[in-house]
Design a protein around this motif. Sequence first.
Motif, PDB file in Angstrom:
ATOM      1  N   UNK A  74      37.485  34.067  39.295  1.00 17.17           N
ATOM      2  CA  UNK A  74      37.561  32.864  40.130  1.00 17.17           C
ATOM      3  C   UNK A  74      36.474  31.860  39.749  1.00 17.17           C
ATOM      4  N   UNK A  75      35.280  32.352  39.458  1.00 19.51           N
ATOM      5  CA  UNK A  75      34.196  31.432  39.097  1.00 19.51           C
ATOM      6  C   UNK A  75      34.460  30.764  37.751  1.00 19.51           C
ATOM      7  N   UNK A  76      35.295  31.371  36.928  1.00 19.78           N
ATOM      8  CA  UNK A  76      35.647  30.752  35.642  1.00 19.78           C
ATOM      9  C   UNK A  76      36.771  29.726  35.802  1.00 19.78           C
ATOM     10  N   UNK A  77      37.507  29.819  36.918  1.00 20.03           N
ATOM     11  CA  UNK A  77      38.667  28.949  37.111  1.00 20.03           C
ATOM     12  C   UNK A  77      38.322  27.634  37.794  1.00 20.03           C
ATOM     13  N   UNK A  78      37.130  27.520  38.370  1.00 20.21           N
ATOM     14  CA  UNK A  78      36.811  26.321  39.142  1.00 20.21           C
ATOM     15  C   UNK A  78      35.332  25.976  39.015  1.00 20.21           C
ATOM     16  N   UNK A  79      34.967  24.829  39.575  1.00 24.55           N
ATOM     17  CA  UNK A  79      33.565  24.418  39.605  1.00 24.55           C
ATOM     18  C   UNK A  79      32.887  24.821  40.912  1.00 24.55           C
ATOM     19  N   UNK A  80      33.659  24.843  41.995  1.00 22.88           N
ATOM     20  CA  UNK A  80      33.105  25.177  43.311  1.00 22.88           C
ATOM     21  C   UNK A  80      33.997  26.214  43.978  1.00 22.88           C
ATOM     22  N   UNK A  81      33.394  27.288  44.485  1.00 27.97           N
ATOM     23  CA  UNK A  81      34.142  28.363  45.134  1.00 27.97           C
ATOM     24  C   UNK A  81      33.550  28.635  46.504  1.00 27.97           C
ATOM     25  N   UNK A  82      34.379  28.501  47.553  1.00 22.05           N
ATOM     26  CA  UNK A  82      33.977  28.834  48.915  1.00 22.05           C
ATOM     27  C   UNK A  82      34.811  30.028  49.375  1.00 22.05           C
ATOM     28  N   UNK A  83      34.154  31.022  49.957  1.00 28.01           N
ATOM     29  CA  UNK A  83      34.828  32.195  50.509  1.00 28.01           C
ATOM     30  C   UNK A  83      34.520  32.271  51.996  1.00 28.01           C
ATOM     31  N   UNK A  84      35.563  32.249  52.822  1.00 31.75           N
ATOM     32  CA  UNK A  84      35.380  32.275  54.273  1.00 31.75           C
ATOM     33  C   UNK A  84      36.225  33.386  54.871  1.00 31.75           C
ATOM     34  N   UNK A  85      35.612  34.226  55.694  1.00 28.78           N
ATOM     35  CA  UNK A  85      36.339  35.301  56.360  1.00 28.78           C
ATOM     36  C   UNK A  85      36.073  35.242  57.860  1.00 28.78           C
ATOM     37  N   UNK A  86      36.803  36.064  58.601  1.00 27.28           N
ATOM     38  CA  UNK A  86      36.557  36.171  60.036  1.00 27.28           C
ATOM     39  C   UNK A  86      35.219  36.861  60.268  1.00 27.28           C
ATOM     40  N   UNK A 112      31.264  25.942  33.548  1.00 29.18           N
ATOM     41  CA  UNK A 112      31.420  24.698  34.308  1.00 29.18           C
ATOM     42  C   UNK A 112      31.125  24.910  35.788  1.00 29.18           C
ATOM     43  N   UNK A 113      30.946  26.165  36.192  1.00 34.61           N
ATOM     44  CA  UNK A 113      30.777  26.496  37.602  1.00 34.61           C
ATOM     45  C   UNK A 113      29.502  25.871  38.165  1.00 34.61           C
ATOM     46  N   UNK A 114      29.603  25.327  39.394  1.00 33.59           N
ATOM     47  CA  UNK A 114      28.478  24.622  40.004  1.00 33.59           C
ATOM     48  C   UNK A 114      28.022  25.211  41.339  1.00 33.59           C
ATOM     49  N   UNK A 115      28.967  25.619  42.181  1.00 32.82           N
ATOM     50  CA  UNK A 115      28.597  26.005  43.546  1.00 32.82           C
ATOM     51  C   UNK A 115      29.390  27.213  44.021  1.00 32.82           C
ATOM     52  N   UNK A 116      28.672  28.196  44.564  1.00 37.12           N
ATOM     53  CA  UNK A 116      29.278  29.337  45.251  1.00 37.12           C
ATOM     54  C   UNK A 116      28.779  29.328  46.685  1.00 37.12           C
ATOM     55  N   UNK A 117      29.700  29.406  47.635  1.00 38.16           N
ATOM     56  CA  UNK A 117      29.301  29.507  49.040  1.00 38.16           C
ATOM     57  C   UNK A 117      30.097  30.620  49.702  1.00 38.16           C
ATOM     58  N   UNK A 118      29.395  31.623  50.206  1.00 40.61           N
ATOM     59  CA  UNK A 118      30.028  32.726  50.925  1.00 40.61           C
ATOM     60  C   UNK A 118      29.771  32.515  52.412  1.00 40.61           C
ATOM     61  N   UNK A 119      30.809  32.076  53.127  1.00 41.93           N
ATOM     62  CA  UNK A 119      30.683  31.794  54.559  1.00 41.93           C
ATOM     63  C   UNK A 119      31.063  33.031  55.371  1.00 41.93           C
ATOM     64  N   UNK A 120      30.418  34.127  55.095  1.00 43.85           N
ATOM     65  CA  UNK A 120      30.687  35.370  55.817  1.00 43.85           C
ATOM     66  C   UNK A 120      29.513  36.305  55.576  1.00 43.85           C
ATOM     67  N   UNK A 121      29.597  37.492  56.119  1.00 47.43           N
ATOM     68  CA  UNK A 121      28.503  38.444  55.967  1.00 47.43           C
ATOM     69  C   UNK A 121      28.498  39.046  54.572  1.00 47.43           C
ATOM     70  N   UNK A 122      27.306  39.280  54.064  1.00 43.99           N
ATOM     71  CA  UNK A 122      27.127  39.961  52.791  1.00 43.99           C
ATOM     72  C   UNK A 122      25.967  40.934  52.974  1.00 43.99           C
ATOM     73  N   UNK A 123      26.070  42.102  52.407  1.00 42.43           N
ATOM     74  CA  UNK A 123      25.093  43.155  52.680  1.00 42.43           C
ATOM     75  C   UNK A 123      23.675  42.735  52.307  1.00 42.43           C
ATOM     76  N   UNK A 124      22.745  43.129  53.161  1.00 38.84           N
ATOM     77  CA  UNK A 124      21.333  42.861  52.923  1.00 38.84           C
ATOM     78  C   UNK A 124      20.900  43.390  51.560  1.00 38.84           C
TER      79      UNK A 124
END
Length: 212
Positions: A74-86, A112-124
């Motif tokens: 996915x990071x190779x397919x776009x410049x900005x990737x946002x992931x949002x879960x419940x 070409x990737x510029x921004x990753x945003x994970x709008x959910x929990x990720x393990x400490x």
Amino acid sequence: MITNDHSPESIRIIAKNTVIKFLHIELHGSNESHREIYYLIPEMDFTFLHLESQTFYRSQFLGGMMEDSFFLDLTRACKCLYLTTSESEMIEKITPEALYQVYKNRTEGSTKFRTLRINSSIKLGTVVAFLRHIGIIYTNGSFYSNRDFEVYKRGVNNNAEYAIFDGFLETIFHNDHGVEFRKFTLKLHESQDSLEKAKNREGFVKVNVSPA
């Protein structure tokens, strides 16, 4: 926007016949057709991708799919990737090594990737291990490194948002009461003005980084 009303075949037609700049996929549920839709994404080429999975009963749909190979595709397919879960769903299959690969590719200028945003929990532990990969030790709200990082903080140690700057590359994470991290972001600032604005966001103060 792609929703439950779109079939995998209709998305194939869209991808084949259009130039996609912004793609927002919002799916409710976790059936096989949803998986087919997600797995079509790396075949496309676009600027901004937002995957949103509002699942229920802890089905772990998007979080369960987001393994390293799929994530890196996915990071190779776009410049900005946002992931949002419940709120009940955690992105838990992305490893520190995969996050580091994205970081490394960006610092080397090989993507070409510029921004990753994970709008959910990720393990400490995932974030702490990732920070070690880039040369930072994080423990109990303190930072240690022998590299030239700048770190800014907003909030208190057990419920704080941190911004780490490595040149023009910024890493942001929110320590949620020492249990998990939320709102994990990697962002490349493309101008000095953007970088300075980020460092001077309201409420953020610069913190000391001690030698490791």
